[in-house]
Design a protein around this motif. Structure first.
Motif, PDB file in Angstrom:
ATOM      1  N   VAL A   1      29.620 -27.499  -6.155  1.00  0.00           N
ATOM      2  CA  VAL A   1      30.267 -27.129  -4.901  1.00  0.00           C
ATOM      3  C   VAL A   1      29.256 -27.042  -3.769  1.00  0.00           C
ATOM      4  O   VAL A   1      28.052 -26.897  -3.983  1.00  0.00           O
ATOM      5  CB  VAL A   1      31.012 -25.783  -5.023  1.00  0.00           C
ATOM      6  CG1 VAL A   1      32.147 -25.877  -6.023  1.00  0.00           C
ATOM      7  CG2 VAL A   1      30.085 -24.658  -5.398  1.00  0.00           C
ATOM      8  N   LYS A   2      29.779 -27.130  -2.557  1.00  0.00           N
ATOM      9  CA  LYS A   2      29.001 -26.928  -1.339  1.00  0.00           C
ATOM     10  C   LYS A   2      29.865 -26.106  -0.381  1.00  0.00           C
ATOM     11  O   LYS A   2      31.075 -25.945  -0.594  1.00  0.00           O
ATOM     12  CB  LYS A   2      28.644 -28.275  -0.708  1.00  0.00           C
ATOM     13  CG  LYS A   2      29.861 -29.108  -0.315  1.00  0.00           C
ATOM     14  CD  LYS A   2      29.461 -30.447   0.263  1.00  0.00           C
ATOM     15  CE  LYS A   2      30.705 -31.257   0.674  1.00  0.00           C
ATOM     16  NZ  LYS A   2      30.349 -32.564   1.255  1.00  0.00           N
ATOM     17  N   CYS A   3      29.227 -25.594   0.651  1.00  0.00           N
ATOM     18  CA  CYS A   3      30.002 -24.857   1.630  1.00  0.00           C
ATOM     19  C   CYS A   3      30.926 -25.819   2.374  1.00  0.00           C
ATOM     20  O   CYS A   3      30.665 -27.029   2.450  1.00  0.00           O
ATOM     21  CB  CYS A   3      29.077 -24.155   2.619  1.00  0.00           C
ATOM     22  SG  CYS A   3      28.182 -25.296   3.691  1.00  0.00           S
ATOM     23  N   ARG A   4      31.997 -25.316   2.880  1.00  0.00           N
ATOM     24  CA  ARG A   4      32.902 -26.130   3.693  1.00  0.00           C
ATOM     25  C   ARG A   4      32.185 -26.556   4.967  1.00  0.00           C
ATOM     26  O   ARG A   4      31.441 -25.780   5.570  1.00  0.00           O
ATOM     27  CB  ARG A   4      34.151 -25.336   4.067  1.00  0.00           C
ATOM     28  CG  ARG A   4      35.124 -25.126   2.927  1.00  0.00           C
ATOM     29  CD  ARG A   4      36.390 -24.488   3.460  1.00  0.00           C
ATOM     30  NE  ARG A   4      37.023 -25.364   4.425  1.00  0.00           N
ATOM     31  CZ  ARG A   4      37.991 -26.252   4.133  1.00  0.00           C
ATOM     32  NH1 ARG A   4      38.427 -26.347   2.899  1.00  0.00           N
ATOM     33  NH2 ARG A   4      38.498 -27.027   5.064  1.00  0.00           N
ATOM     34  N   ASP A   5      32.404 -27.815   5.375  1.00  0.00           N
ATOM     35  CA  ASP A   5      31.840 -28.243   6.656  1.00  0.00           C
ATOM     36  C   ASP A   5      32.939 -28.562   7.672  1.00  0.00           C
ATOM     37  O   ASP A   5      32.701 -29.183   8.689  1.00  0.00           O
ATOM     38  CB  ASP A   5      30.901 -29.447   6.473  1.00  0.00           C
ATOM     39  CG  ASP A   5      31.516 -30.571   5.663  1.00  0.00           C
ATOM     40  OD1 ASP A   5      32.754 -30.596   5.533  1.00  0.00           O
ATOM     41  OD2 ASP A   5      30.750 -31.420   5.163  1.00  0.00           O
ATOM     42  N   SER A   6      34.165 -28.112   7.336  1.00  0.00           N
ATOM     43  CA  SER A   6      35.265 -28.244   8.288  1.00  0.00           C
ATOM     44  C   SER A   6      36.066 -26.948   8.284  1.00  0.00           C
ATOM     45  O   SER A   6      36.065 -26.209   7.294  1.00  0.00           O
ATOM     46  CB  SER A   6      36.168 -29.424   7.906  1.00  0.00           C
ATOM     47  OG  SER A   6      36.716 -29.233   6.622  1.00  0.00           O
TER      48      SER A   6
ATOM     49  N   TRP B   1      39.495 -22.709   0.432  1.00  0.00           N
ATOM     50  CA  TRP B   1      39.161 -22.142   1.738  1.00  0.00           C
ATOM     51  C   TRP B   1      37.683 -21.752   1.783  1.00  0.00           C
ATOM     52  O   TRP B   1      37.105 -21.610   2.855  1.00  0.00           O
ATOM     53  CB  TRP B   1      40.009 -20.893   2.013  1.00  0.00           C
ATOM     54  CG  TRP B   1      41.401 -21.197   2.510  1.00  0.00           C
ATOM     55  CD1 TRP B   1      42.170 -22.270   2.196  1.00  0.00           C
ATOM     56  CD2 TRP B   1      42.184 -20.396   3.418  1.00  0.00           C
ATOM     57  NE1 TRP B   1      43.397 -22.195   2.829  1.00  0.00           N
ATOM     58  CE2 TRP B   1      43.432 -21.056   3.587  1.00  0.00           C
ATOM     59  CE3 TRP B   1      41.964 -19.187   4.074  1.00  0.00           C
ATOM     60  CZ2 TRP B   1      44.436 -20.538   4.412  1.00  0.00           C
ATOM     61  CZ3 TRP B   1      42.970 -18.672   4.889  1.00  0.00           C
ATOM     62  CH2 TRP B   1      44.185 -19.335   5.064  1.00  0.00           C
ATOM     63  N   PHE B   2      37.051 -21.584   0.610  1.00  0.00           N
ATOM     64  CA  PHE B   2      35.702 -21.025   0.546  1.00  0.00           C
ATOM     65  C   PHE B   2      34.639 -22.028   0.095  1.00  0.00           C
ATOM     66  O   PHE B   2      33.457 -21.715   0.112  1.00  0.00           O
ATOM     67  CB  PHE B   2      35.700 -19.816  -0.401  1.00  0.00           C
ATOM     68  CG  PHE B   2      36.703 -18.784   0.007  1.00  0.00           C
ATOM     69  CD1 PHE B   2      36.417 -17.887   1.014  1.00  0.00           C
ATOM     70  CD2 PHE B   2      37.950 -18.741  -0.607  1.00  0.00           C
ATOM     71  CE1 PHE B   2      37.350 -16.938   1.404  1.00  0.00           C
ATOM     72  CE2 PHE B   2      38.889 -17.794  -0.221  1.00  0.00           C
ATOM     73  CZ  PHE B   2      38.597 -16.896   0.797  1.00  0.00           C
ATOM     74  N   PHE B   3      35.035 -23.197  -0.336  1.00  0.00           N
ATOM     75  CA  PHE B   3      34.048 -24.187  -0.786  1.00  0.00           C
ATOM     76  C   PHE B   3      34.682 -25.578  -0.785  1.00  0.00           C
ATOM     77  O   PHE B   3      35.901 -25.716  -0.738  1.00  0.00           O
ATOM     78  CB  PHE B   3      33.539 -23.853  -2.193  1.00  0.00           C
ATOM     79  CG  PHE B   3      34.618 -23.774  -3.245  1.00  0.00           C
ATOM     80  CD1 PHE B   3      35.081 -24.929  -3.885  1.00  0.00           C
ATOM     81  CD2 PHE B   3      35.164 -22.556  -3.615  1.00  0.00           C
ATOM     82  CE1 PHE B   3      36.077 -24.853  -4.851  1.00  0.00           C
ATOM     83  CE2 PHE B   3      36.152 -22.474  -4.572  1.00  0.00           C
ATOM     84  CZ  PHE B   3      36.615 -23.633  -5.189  1.00  0.00           C
ATOM     85  N   ASP B   4      33.815 -26.569  -0.838  1.00  0.00           N
ATOM     86  CA  ASP B   4      34.232 -27.956  -1.057  1.00  0.00           C
ATOM     87  C   ASP B   4      33.596 -28.432  -2.350  1.00  0.00           C
ATOM     88  O   ASP B   4      32.505 -27.972  -2.725  1.00  0.00           O
ATOM     89  CB  ASP B   4      33.757 -28.869   0.083  1.00  0.00           C
ATOM     90  CG  ASP B   4      34.753 -28.967   1.214  1.00  0.00           C
ATOM     91  OD1 ASP B   4      35.955 -28.753   0.962  1.00  0.00           O
ATOM     92  OD2 ASP B   4      34.331 -29.248   2.353  1.00  0.00           O
ATOM     93  N   ASN B   5      34.248 -29.377  -2.998  1.00  0.00           N
ATOM     94  CA  ASN B   5      33.629 -29.993  -4.168  1.00  0.00           C
ATOM     95  C   ASN B   5      32.536 -30.945  -3.704  1.00  0.00           C
ATOM     96  O   ASN B   5      32.596 -31.528  -2.617  1.00  0.00           O
ATOM     97  CB  ASN B   5      34.680 -30.729  -4.997  1.00  0.00           C
ATOM     98  CG  ASN B   5      35.623 -29.751  -5.671  1.00  0.00           C
ATOM     99  OD1 ASN B   5      35.189 -28.791  -6.282  1.00  0.00           O
ATOM    100  ND2 ASN B   5      36.926 -29.971  -5.535  1.00  0.00           N
TER     101      ASN B   5
END
Length: 458
Positions: free
Chosen positions: A298-303, A315-319
């Motif tokens: 996972v990575k932090c959301r960038d949108s 809502w808290f992370f992106d794959n």
């Protein structure tokens, strides 16, 4: 190099009632859903078309013996035993499970029995499934009946298999019935599952049975893209939601405080009763089953999150897809063998090193008939998959992790939820038309490994 395992190491495989037994008297959610939406199932193949363990249990157990299993995990079908979930016990089901358990013990194969493996009786789903506390009580009664019927010969019980999956599939991501997308309801289902687990543990302890009770969790390590604090936080939240939401209650007897605080801040907590905390504290287990297939990256959301969209874990992370990752091209899953070691080290360092075993690990491959040589599937890829995971498992044990065994998913190619027979996992090839069983190359390799309690690897 030779990898030798501790004495009395558990070698075996895992399966489930619904995926192997075939038709039953009591309807499950899968039967109901398939009757109404067969298009949601691969090639329109439903849960009646299984590997017919109900008819072939005796010869199948002989095959387990041939593969040198000293243990085998399967499940009891709640819907087979108590067709409406709460009423009379089906005597035919009692006879069937008695025969299976007795034959396993007779052959020196220790039965590991799961009470719930995704197969909710439809009668229970009609009153709300795990959203309804009455179903929690019905499950506790079912568990107690199983202990009374079979607890003299089954010494290893598991309350649930992968309890996060019905939460994800049925109430978040629309891949299990009842196809709800609603986080609050998902959280309620997860919470009530923990209560049901704890009630079963309570009943087991009260009965003073000779064996032990645990749960099987699919632990998926959450790896951050980088050590940037935003990525680390994203991985932490994913870990809380998908791993620790069950791991902490069953090992520590309580929920992680930061998970509770997070859900509370978004008004997503399930309804709790004052006495629930005492019950959850009594649900601590004797033995943890670990299912491991792939990592979560996972990575932090960038949108920004769409505030009108349903509240979701994402809502808290992106794959995140790690460059250069090793893949199972047939299944579309990453293969990351060190993950099995990381799970064990986490349990050793952060959870008091509980008694545990690998209850599932496996590689699904499509169109395996392409690998037939001289009438046998030469699945060298599966041998490599198992041996690489076992090497990392061996490392964990050598560093003091309390891991007692390794079960592969699965024994015979079986029906798999919405995927039918698309991806084959078995040590034994199943011809769906004739029901003929043929041992694959990996089955022979596993039999030798189990016999020697070791294997050699370059």
């Amino acid at each position: 190099m030779k990898y030798a395992f501790p004495d009395n190491f558990l070698w075996g495989s895992a399966s489930s009632a619904l995926q192997t037994e075939g038709a039953r008297e009591g309807e499950t959610t899968w039967d109901y859903w398939f009757a109404r939406e067969p298009n949601r199932f691969h090639n329109g193949v439903g849960p009646q078309q299984t590997s017919t363990f109900y008819q072939h249990w005796k010869t199948d157990i002989q095959l387990l013996k041939q593969l040198n299993h000293n243990s085998f995990r399967t499940s009891i079908s709640w819907a087979r035993l108590i067709p409406d979930g709460i009423g009379e016990v089906n005597p035919d089901a009692v006879d069937f499970y008695n025969q299976v358990i007795d034959e396993l013990n007779e052959q020196g194969i220790t039965p590991f029995i799961t009470l719930f493996h995704f197969d909710m009786p439809m009668a229970m789903q009609e009153i709300g499934g795990w959203e309804n506390r009455d179903v929690v009580d019905a499950y506790a009664r079912y568990a107690q009946i199983c202990f009374e019927l079979f607890g003299d010969r089954v010494l290893h019980w598991f309350t649930f298999n992968e309890p996060i999956v019905p939460v994800e599939g049925g109430y978040l991501y629309d891949f299990h019935y009842p196809n709800v997308v609603d986080f609050r309801r998902a959280a309620t289902v997860a919470y009530h599952t923990v209560l049901a687990h704890a009630k079963a543990v309570q009943a087991y302890r009260a009965g003073h049975y000779a064996g032990e009770i645990g749960i099987v969790l699919n632990l998926t390590p959450s790896y951050p893209r980088s050590q940037n604090p935003a990525d680390v936080k994203a991985a932490h939240v994913a870990d809380l939601m998908f791993n620790r939401s069950f791991l902490d209650p069953v090992l520590r007897g309580e929920y992680p405080a930061d998970l509770v605080a997070l859900l509370k801040s978004y008004d997503q907590l399930p309804a709790c009763k004052p006495e629930d905390g005492f019950l959850i504290a009594e649900g601590k287990i004797d033995l943890l089953g670990i299912n491991y297939y792939q990592p979560r990256r996972v990575k932090c959301r960038d949108s920004a999150v769409n505030p009108q969209a349903p509240f979701m874990p994402e809502w808290f992370f992106d794959n995140y897809e790690m460059p250069g990752r090793k893949m199972n091209p047939h299944r579309g899953w990453e293969i990351y063998e060190p993950g099995i070691y990381d799970i064990l080290i986490n349990l050793r360092d952060n959870y008091g090193n509980p008694r545990c075993f690998i209850s599932e690990n496996g590689m699904g491959v499509e169109n395996e008939q392409h690998f037939i040589e001289n009438g046998q599937i030469n699945d060298q890829y599966r041998i490599e998959f198992i041996s690489e995971h076992l090497a990392w498992l061996h490392k964990g044990i050598s560093e003091g992790c309390n891991c007692l065994g390794y079960h592969m998913w699965t024994f015979i190619d079986n029906w798999s939820w919405c995927n039918a027979y698309k991806n084959r996992y078995g040590f034994i090839q199943l011809d769906v038309e004739t029901q003929q069983r043929t041992i694959k190359k990996s089955g022979e390799w596993f039999a030798a490994t189990a016999l020697n309690n070791s294997f050699d690897k370059e």
